[in-house]
Design a protein around this motif. Structure first.
Motif, PDB file in Angstrom:
ATOM      1  N   PRO A   3       0.721  -1.107   0.547  1.00 24.84           N
ATOM      2  CA  PRO A   3       0.077  -0.022   0.206  1.00 24.84           C
ATOM      3  C   PRO A   3       0.926   1.030   0.499  1.00 24.84           C
ATOM      4  O   PRO A   3       0.350   2.686  -0.367  1.00 24.84           O
ATOM      5  N   CYS A   4       1.871   0.986   0.309  1.00 26.51           N
ATOM      6  CA  CYS A   4       3.000   1.577   0.460  1.00 26.51           C
ATOM      7  C   CYS A   4       4.337   2.344  -0.348  1.00 26.51           C
ATOM      8  O   CYS A   4       5.341   2.673   0.411  1.00 26.51           O
ATOM      9  N   PRO A   5       4.425   2.386  -1.591  1.00 28.15           N
ATOM     10  CA  PRO A   5       5.709   1.784  -1.997  1.00 28.15           C
ATOM     11  C   PRO A   5       5.957   2.764  -2.847  1.00 28.15           C
ATOM     12  O   PRO A   5       5.745   3.820  -3.771  1.00 28.15           O
ATOM     13  N   LEU A   6       7.281   3.817  -1.747  1.00 31.37           N
ATOM     14  CA  LEU A   6       7.734   4.831  -2.154  1.00 31.37           C
ATOM     15  C   LEU A   6       8.697   4.701  -2.701  1.00 31.37           C
ATOM     16  O   LEU A   6       9.529   3.918  -3.262  1.00 31.37           O
ATOM     17  N   ILE A   7       8.309   5.915  -4.017  1.00 26.92           N
ATOM     18  CA  ILE A   7       9.293   6.098  -5.484  1.00 26.92           C
ATOM     19  C   ILE A   7      10.534   6.858  -5.224  1.00 26.92           C
ATOM     20  O   ILE A   7      11.624   7.211  -6.071  1.00 26.92           O
ATOM     21  N   ALA A   8      10.152   8.112  -4.209  1.00 28.91           N
ATOM     22  CA  ALA A   8      11.388   9.437  -4.519  1.00 28.91           C
ATOM     23  C   ALA A   8      10.719  10.355  -3.168  1.00 28.91           C
ATOM     24  O   ALA A   8       9.834  10.160  -2.221  1.00 28.91           O
ATOM     25  N   THR A  30     -10.408  -0.055   5.069  1.00 23.71           N
ATOM     26  CA  THR A  30     -10.585  -1.560   5.543  1.00 23.71           C
ATOM     27  C   THR A  30     -10.164  -1.867   6.934  1.00 23.71           C
ATOM     28  O   THR A  30      -9.672  -0.772   7.628  1.00 23.71           O
ATOM     29  N   SER A  31     -10.480  -3.066   7.276  1.00 16.17           N
ATOM     30  CA  SER A  31     -10.318  -3.553   8.823  1.00 16.17           C
ATOM     31  C   SER A  31      -8.797  -4.049   8.764  1.00 16.17           C
ATOM     32  O   SER A  31      -8.545  -4.532   9.863  1.00 16.17           O
ATOM     33  N   ILE A  32      -7.626  -4.533   7.925  1.00 10.12           N
ATOM     34  CA  ILE A  32      -6.907  -5.149   7.878  1.00 10.12           C
ATOM     35  C   ILE A  32      -5.615  -3.866   7.935  1.00 10.12           C
ATOM     36  O   ILE A  32      -5.841  -3.116   7.915  1.00 10.12           O
ATOM     37  N   PRO A  33      -4.710  -4.682   9.521  1.00  9.20           N
ATOM     38  CA  PRO A  33      -4.565  -3.684  10.138  1.00  9.20           C
ATOM     39  C   PRO A  33      -2.614  -3.516   9.077  1.00  9.20           C
ATOM     40  O   PRO A  33      -2.093  -4.683   8.487  1.00  9.20           O
ATOM     41  N   LEU A  34      -2.032  -1.850   9.551  1.00 10.58           N
ATOM     42  CA  LEU A  34      -1.064  -1.962   8.639  1.00 10.58           C
ATOM     43  C   LEU A  34      -0.040  -1.379   9.554  1.00 10.58           C
ATOM     44  O   LEU A  34       0.327  -2.039  11.167  1.00 10.58           O
ATOM     45  N   CYS A  35       1.733  -2.590   9.219  1.00  9.21           N
ATOM     46  CA  CYS A  35       2.576  -2.930  10.006  1.00  9.21           C
ATOM     47  C   CYS A  35       3.196  -1.715  10.746  1.00  9.21           C
ATOM     48  O   CYS A  35       3.405  -0.333  10.156  1.00  9.21           O
ATOM     49  N   PRO A  36       2.596  -1.230  12.259  1.00  8.02           N
ATOM     50  CA  PRO A  36       3.589  -0.162  12.656  1.00  8.02           C
ATOM     51  C   PRO A  36       4.838   0.200  12.425  1.00  8.02           C
ATOM     52  O   PRO A  36       5.541  -0.410  12.025  1.00  8.02           O
ATOM     53  N   ALA A  37       5.166   1.713  12.391  1.00  5.99           N
ATOM     54  CA  ALA A  37       6.806   1.539  12.698  1.00  5.99           C
ATOM     55  C   ALA A  37       6.990   3.477  13.046  1.00  5.99           C
ATOM     56  O   ALA A  37       6.061   4.746  12.769  1.00  5.99           O
ATOM     57  N   GLY A  38       7.662   3.107  14.046  1.00  4.57           N
ATOM     58  CA  GLY A  38       8.149   4.378  14.719  1.00  4.57           C
ATOM     59  C   GLY A  38       6.778   5.152  15.203  1.00  4.57           C
ATOM     60  O   GLY A  38       5.489   4.911  16.121  1.00  4.57           O
ATOM     61  N   ALA A  39       6.291   6.386  14.930  1.00  4.43           N
ATOM     62  CA  ALA A  39       5.228   7.453  15.223  1.00  4.43           C
ATOM     63  C   ALA A  39       3.633   7.151  14.800  1.00  4.43           C
ATOM     64  O   ALA A  39       2.626   7.248  15.562  1.00  4.43           O
ATOM     65  N   PHE A  40       3.913   5.786  13.735  1.00  3.45           N
ATOM     66  CA  PHE A  40       2.882   5.454  12.650  1.00  3.45           C
ATOM     67  C   PHE A  40       2.204   4.609  13.101  1.00  3.45           C
ATOM     68  O   PHE A  40       2.833   3.116  12.930  1.00  3.45           O
ATOM     69  N   THR A  41       1.727   4.541  13.815  1.00  7.86           N
ATOM     70  CA  THR A  41       0.996   2.924  14.910  1.00  7.86           C
ATOM     71  C   THR A  41      -0.835   3.265  14.137  1.00  7.86           C
ATOM     72  O   THR A  41      -1.489   4.122  14.315  1.00  7.86           O
ATOM     73  N   GLY A  42      -1.062   1.773  14.980  1.00  3.72           N
ATOM     74  CA  GLY A  42      -2.661   2.383  14.782  1.00  3.72           C
ATOM     75  C   GLY A  42      -3.440   2.309  13.778  1.00  3.72           C
ATOM     76  O   GLY A  42      -4.949   2.518  13.767  1.00  3.72           O
TER      77      GLY A  42
END
Length: 305
Positions: free
Chosen positions: A69-74, A170-182
């Motif tokens: 969902p978050c493919p970083l390109i630049a 959706t209700s599918i949880p994202l893998c958290p990272a640092g400040a980005f949770t929940g």
């Protein structure tokens, strides 16, 4: 410099705009505010997230842990830089991805958050909000494989009907990272005949820089993803059948089934659900940043047909 007249009408969009640079100029000079699906076919489109620099490393980690969902390109060449980017796509430098740009003005519509709360929606630029402490990130967008689907005779319905793509929380949880949770996955949806889904998967699979193949499909996927009502997307416009009825009217039928992809609105959702301090800016869902590179630059030529 050329002046473009952009409206939501397909004729204007198709005849006045041919390149990613054209779209950026139109947004920068004319401040058009239409969704960008179908504009400048074959040119990549990107989601935009602009953060205070103290959150940059956490955001990179979020993308690394959630590449679908978050493919970083630049990202910005340096902190505070709004006119050049550094590429994360092998074989493409930042200038090939994006040149002659102003990340503060080249998106049709922006959103602004303060302390993780939206304070502006649909604004035409973020010049006043941008500071020397901001870092911009470009996330791949599924609009970028729609040209390949169209070339294969499988055009997404929202492009043929001049509508914005339906997008769902959706209700599918994202893998958290640092400040980005929940936070949770966000998905975009395009409907196809059940018999077409395998071909759709095959075409989009190689586009890993722009979300790749679908993560779920079929009517049972709606419940699995935690989507309450297929006719009530969280963002975008409600989906229609081939004869332009609400998609939910044909629930369970195989001639029109929902197909879901990871969506670059996911990091926007992560921002909104995190306790970030300061000002964050993003694109308004459906209104993307058009790039200078093409789908053929990120996918082998044999896979683009």
């Amino acid at each position: 410099m050329a002046i473009f007249s952009i409206t939501k009408a397909g004729a204007d969009r198709g005849t006045k705009i041919t390149t990613g640079a054209d779209v950026r100029v139109a947004a920068r000079i004319n401040n058009f505010n239409s969704p960008t699906s179908g504009l400048a076919p074959t040119f990549l489109q990107a989601n935009l997230v602009v953060l205070p620099s103290r959150y940059a490393s956490d955001f990179r980690l979020l993308c690394a842990r959630n590449p679908v969902p978050c493919p970083l390109i630049a990202e910005s060449t340096s902190t505070g830089c709004w006119n050049s980017v550094t590429s994360t796509i092998p074989g493409l430098n930042g200038g090939a991805i994006l040149s002659d740009c102003d990340l503060r003005r080249d998106v049709p519509r922006y959103m602004v958050y303060k302390d993780s709360t939206p304070i502006k929606k649909g604004c035409l630029d973020i010049v006043d909000e941008w500071t020397d402490d901001h870092v911009a990130f470009l996330i791949g967008c599924s609009f970028s494989f729609e040209s390949a689907l169209t070339a294969a005779g499988l055009p997404p319905r929202h492009t043929t009907l001049n509508r914005n793509v339906p997008i769902y929380r959706t209700s599918i949880p994202l893998c958290p990272a640092g400040a980005f949770t929940g936070s949770t996955y966000v998905v975009s949806m395009r409907s196809y005949k059940a018999s077409e889904v395998e071909r759709v998967r095959e075409i989009t699979r190689a586009y890993t820089a722009t979300h790749g193949e679908p993560i779920a499909w079929g009517w049972d996927a709606v419940k699995r993803l935690g989507i309450e009502d297929i006719d009530a997307p969280t963002w975008g416009e409600s989906p229609l059948t081939q004869d332009e009825r609400p998609l939910g009217d044909v629930e369970g039928e195989e001639h029109d089934v929902p197909v879901f992809w990871g969506c670059g609105v996911t990091p926007m959702e992560a921002v909104a659900r995190s306790s970030l301090e300061g000002v964050v800016m993003t694109h308004d869902p459906g209104c993307m940043l058009l790039l200078d590179c093409r789908d053929s630059d990120i996918v082998p030529a044999a896979c683009v047909a």
